[in-house]
Design a protein around this motif. Structure first.
Motif, short mmCIF file in Angstrom:
data_model
loop_
_atom_site.label_atom_id
_atom_site.label_comp_id
_atom_site.label_asym_id
_atom_site.label_seq_id
_atom_site.Cartn_x
_atom_site.Cartn_y
_atom_site.Cartn_z
N GLY A 1 0.75 -1.17 0.03
CA GLY A 1 0.07 0.04 -0.07
C GLY A 1 0.76 1.16 -0.14
N CYS A 2 0.22 2.58 0.31
CA CYS A 2 0.73 3.59 0.17
C CYS A 2 0.39 4.56 0.81
CB CYS A 2 0.82 3.89 -1.65
SG CYS A 2 1.20 5.47 -1.93
N ILE A 3 1.00 5.73 1.52
CA ILE A 3 0.48 6.76 2.09
C ILE A 3 0.87 8.10 1.13
CG2 ILE A 3 0.89 7.96 4.32
CD1 ILE A 3 1.61 5.37 5.66
N CYS A 4 -0.15 8.46 0.91
CA CYS A 4 -0.10 10.07 0.22
C CYS A 4 -0.34 11.02 1.03
CB CYS A 4 -1.17 10.04 -0.77
SG CYS A 4 -1.24 8.25 -1.73
N TYR A 5 0.09 12.15 0.83
CA TYR A 5 -0.16 13.37 1.56
C TYR A 5 -0.39 14.63 0.89
CZ TYR A 5 4.68 14.82 1.02
OH TYR A 5 5.73 15.05 0.52
N VAL A 6 -1.21 15.62 1.32
CA VAL A 6 -1.60 17.00 0.82
C VAL A 6 -1.10 17.66 2.23
CG1 VAL A 6 -3.04 18.33 -0.17
CG2 VAL A 6 -3.30 16.21 -0.71
N ARG A 7 -0.03 18.60 1.92
CA ARG A 7 0.49 19.42 2.97
C ARG A 7 0.05 20.84 2.64
NH1 ARG A 7 5.67 17.51 4.14
NH2 ARG A 7 4.68 15.96 5.26
N ASP A 8 -0.07 21.66 3.79
CA ASP A 8 -0.18 23.21 3.44
C ASP A 8 0.54 23.84 4.61
OD1 ASP A 8 -2.25 24.17 5.67
OD2 ASP A 8 -3.52 22.68 4.36
N ASN A 9 0.50 25.24 4.40
CA ASN A 9 1.13 26.15 5.50
C ASN A 9 0.41 27.08 5.80
OD1 ASN A 9 1.48 27.72 3.19
ND2 ASN A 9 3.45 28.44 3.41
N GLY A 10 -1.04 26.61 5.86
CA GLY A 10 -2.04 27.48 6.27
C GLY A 10 -2.40 27.66 7.96
N VAL B 1 -13.92 12.61 1.60
CA VAL B 1 -12.51 12.04 1.54
C VAL B 1 -12.47 11.00 2.44
CG1 VAL B 1 -9.96 12.35 2.14
CG2 VAL B 1 -11.42 14.23 0.94
N LYS B 2 -13.12 11.11 3.44
CA LYS B 2 -12.99 9.94 4.63
C LYS B 2 -13.68 8.70 4.14
CE LYS B 2 -13.42 9.12 9.64
NZ LYS B 2 -14.81 8.49 10.07
N ARG B 3 -14.75 9.06 3.74
CA ARG B 3 -15.62 7.82 3.24
C ARG B 3 -15.02 7.09 2.19
NH1 ARG B 3 -21.86 8.95 4.54
NH2 ARG B 3 -21.28 10.23 6.56
N ILE B 4 -14.70 7.96 1.20
CA ILE B 4 -14.14 7.11 -0.15
C ILE B 4 -12.97 6.40 0.21
CG2 ILE B 4 -12.88 7.82 -2.25
CD1 ILE B 4 -14.58 10.39 -2.64
N ILE B 5 -11.86 7.09 1.28
CA ILE B 5 -10.69 6.38 1.45
C ILE B 5 -11.14 4.79 2.39
CG2 ILE B 5 -8.58 6.29 2.99
CD1 ILE B 5 -8.63 7.76 0.21
N GLU B 6 -12.27 5.11 3.10
CA GLU B 6 -12.84 3.95 4.03
C GLU B 6 -13.31 2.97 3.12
OE1 GLU B 6 -14.65 5.34 7.32
OE2 GLU B 6 -12.76 5.91 8.43
N TRP B 7 -13.83 3.39 2.11
CA TRP B 7 -14.60 2.41 1.10
C TRP B 7 -13.39 1.63 0.48
CZ3 TRP B 7 -14.90 1.86 -4.11
CH2 TRP B 7 -15.90 0.86 -4.76
N HIS B 8 -12.20 2.08 0.27
CA HIS B 8 -11.25 1.43 -0.15
C HIS B 8 -10.43 0.81 0.73
CE1 HIS B 8 -11.84 4.21 -3.68
NE2 HIS B 8 -11.24 3.34 -4.62
N GLY B 9 -11.04 0.61 1.86
CA GLY B 9 -10.35 -0.33 2.86
C GLY B 9 -9.01 0.44 3.59
N GLY B 10 -8.91 1.81 3.19
CA GLY B 10 -7.80 2.72 3.74
C GLY B 10 -8.14 3.35 5.11
N ARG B 11 -7.43 4.72 5.34
CA ARG B 11 -7.32 5.19 6.56
C ARG B 11 -7.20 6.53 6.33
NH1 ARG B 11 -5.28 6.11 11.62
NH2 ARG B 11 -3.38 5.63 10.97
#
Lengths: 164, 432
Positions: free
Chosen positions: B311-320, B352-362
């Motif tokens: 599997g893979c851990i992706c991220y979206v980072r901001d400095n807001g 986002v949470k639902r889609i990821i969890e639907w894929h079995g992710g977190r």
């Protein structure tokens, strides 16, 4: 209006409302009473509690006088209205402040929960603008004119002033 | 002959004549059914009756030593190496004690090698033993589990539906009050010639109407997850990110944020359209909450090193503006908004949470608090292999260890020689 002219200090309403448009609607509907009341607005539950418990920017008691009425929306960012209500009504210092819930929700669980946490009243924002106006002016006349608030027990109540 | 036939009929339909069958069954009548057998053979058939049972049957001493075991029990629990005198493992050992203490028949359940057994312990305290009758209830258990799962799923759906009703009563009503309220003011302001307020009134009406539209779109999008599923495929993450950035052009330009994307992005396994929505919402979110940041940055990439099991851990980072750690859980909840002034209905991150969890992710967020920026991470599991071990088969439980302790001087064992284990082995062969 005689009592309004005599009243020395404006009465304070703490409006806890996250929606800027609704805040503006309420403010405009209270414009006619500018001389008798002052509207203090906070936009989330955390800020409301900071004001009431005089924390952070509100530490100075002179800057955060006790409100004569809290108008509280339920669905608020950060800390929701019900929690604000619970904290007010479990604080020995604050529990006497009348808290009127003013929400869009007429869902039964919301109403029941609000009363379980000792809300003084539960009002649903009407969609119809004429009714909205009427509701705000009723809130004004009931809670600000007729109701005796624990902070402002004017000697002999308002009847004397009115008949004078 | 007449009596014979009647008795046979009764045997065939014991259920229909249950009451009569019980009252009419003194030994001599039951004996009539077996007239072909000699008395000796008939008696032996009765003593062998438990041996023929397809269910495990044990007779245990107070100490938990095996006095009798039928072939089915050895077949069901070969690891226990059941033999005369051996002590049964826990939890059976404990149940023997409880049965003697309680002096009543108690059913227990045990999971063994993926199968469920219900055990009835019938104590005979004067004789000093307990009869343990096992029943394989795996099918019932599985049916029960399926039933509970579908019930939980139904309850979840129901809660969601209630939330939708709540949205209609609240989140759609809110902009409606604004629209009607300011239309009313607009009318008055126009009549009184208060031109200063007219522009403000119109702007508020327009914004509220737009919000209603956004909310409707979000609700539709939300209702499609899990319902409209495109078949999963390998999708290049770089492609998804580029498309998502294009879709989020509006918010990115408004925030004047610099977007940087890592090189060598991997392939992701999932529903392409839904994963695109994940990136779009996360980028949208990052662009929306830049706060006072003079130089807003958005960074998209994957964490080094793949997690255990792939599997893979992706991220979206901001400095807001960042998020107070206290609210890290709440940001993913439906219709939750931490910033009252932001537009949007509080659906994006829930989506986002639902889609990821639907894929079995977190999905999770890391942020030190206000002004420190935030990083949204999500883990996507690798492509599932077609042939998988049955996930319902649990590992052998530690408590159900095979019995190793032997008790050679088990009381009463001598009398049990008529039910020898060697004889039963033959029975097993016949039976199987």
């Amino acid at each position: 209006m005689v009592p309004e002219a005599i009243s020395p200090k404006p009465l304070l309403i703490l409006l806890v409302e996250d929606n800027p448009d609704h805040t503006e609607l309420i403010r405009r509907n209270l414009e006619n009473h500018q001389r008798t009341i002052r509207l203090c607005h906070v936009s989330d539950g955390e800020e409301a509690l900071n004001y009431l418990f005089r924390r952070q920017g509100y530490a100075d008691a002179a800057r955060s006088p006790r409100p004569h009425l809290v108008l509280l929306d339920l669905r608020l960012p950060k800390i929701d209205g019900l929690e604000v209500l619970r904290q007010i009504k479990t604080s020995e210092e604050l529990l006497r402040i009348p808290v009127v819930v003013l929400s869009t929700s007429n869902a039964e669980p919301d109403i029941l929960r609000a009363y379980r946490h000792y809300a003084n009243s539960y009002l649903v924002k009407p969609i119809d603008p004429a009714q909205f106006r009427e509701l705000i002016s009723t809130i004004y006349s009931y809670w600000m004119r007729w109701n005796n608030c624990p902070w402002c027990l004017r000697p002999h109540g308002s009847e004397n002033l009115q008949s004078a | 002959m007449d009596g014979d036939t009647q008795a046979t009929e009764r045997i065939e339909t014991p259920g229909a004549h249950q009451d009569r069958w019980q009252t009419l069954q003194p030994p001599h009548l039951a004996r009539q059914c077996f007239q072909k057998l000699s008395d000796e053979e008939f008696t032996r058939s009765l003593t062998q009756f438990p041996l023929e049972s397809p269910n495990p049957i044990l007779r245990l001493s107070r100490e938990g030593a095996v006095l009798f075991a039928n072939p089915a029990s050895q077949k069901s629990f070969p690891e226990w190496e059941i033999s005369p005198g051996c002590i049964v493992p826990d939890p059976l050992r404990t149940w023997v004690d409880v049965a003697f203490l309680a002096l009543e028949t108690c059913p227990y359940e045990i999971e063994w090698k993926g199968r469920w057994y219900q055990w009835f312990f019938v104590p005979f305290s004067e004789a000093g033993y307990v009869n343990a009758y096992g029943f394989d209830v795996t099918e019932q258990k599985n049916a029960q589990r399926t039933h509970q799962e579908s019930l939980a799923e139904l309850e979840r759906k129901n809660t969601e539906l209630e939330l939708f009703v709540y949205v209609v009563s609240h989140d759609l009503k809110t902009p409606l009050i604004t629209i009607r309220g300011f239309l009313d003011h607009l009318e008055h302001d126009a009549a009184e010639g208060r031109l200063d307020r007219i522009a403000d009134d119109i702007a508020r009406i327009r914004k509220a109407a737009r919000k209603m539209q956004l909310l409707l779109d979000d609700i539709l999008q939300l209702s499609r997850i899990g319902r409209v599923a495109n078949s999963p495929e390998m999708v290049p993450m770089g492609e998804l990110v580029q498309e998502a950035i294009e879709l989020a052009t509006g918010p990115i330009e408004r925030s004047k944020a610099q977007v940087s994307v890592a090189n060598d992005l991997p392939l992701l396994w999932g529903d392409r359209q839904r994963l695109l929505e994940v990136f779009q919402n996360l980028i949208d979110n990052a662009a929306k909450f830049t706060g006072e940041q003079p130089d807003p940055q958005i960074e998209i990439g994957v964490c080094d090193g793949s997690p255990e099991g792939g599997g893979c851990i992706c991220y979206v980072r901001d400095n807001g503006i960042g998020i107070n750690p206290r609210y890290h859980g709440r940001v993913f909840e439906l219709f939750e908004k931490l910033e009252p002034k932001s537009d949007g209905a509080g659906v994006g991150l829930a989506l986002v949470k639902r889609i990821i969890e639907w894929h079995g992710g977190r999905v999770w967020v890391e942020s030190e608090g206000r002004g420190t920026g935030s990083t949204f991470y999500f883990f996507l599991p690798p492509k599932k292999e077609e042939k998988e071990d049955n996930p319902h088969l649990p590992e052998r439980s530690a408590t159900n260890r095979p019995c190793s302790a032997r008790c050679p001087s088990a009381p009463g064992f001598a009398q049990m020689e008529t039910a020898p284990f060697s004889a039963k082995r033959e029975e097993t062969n016949h039976g199987s």
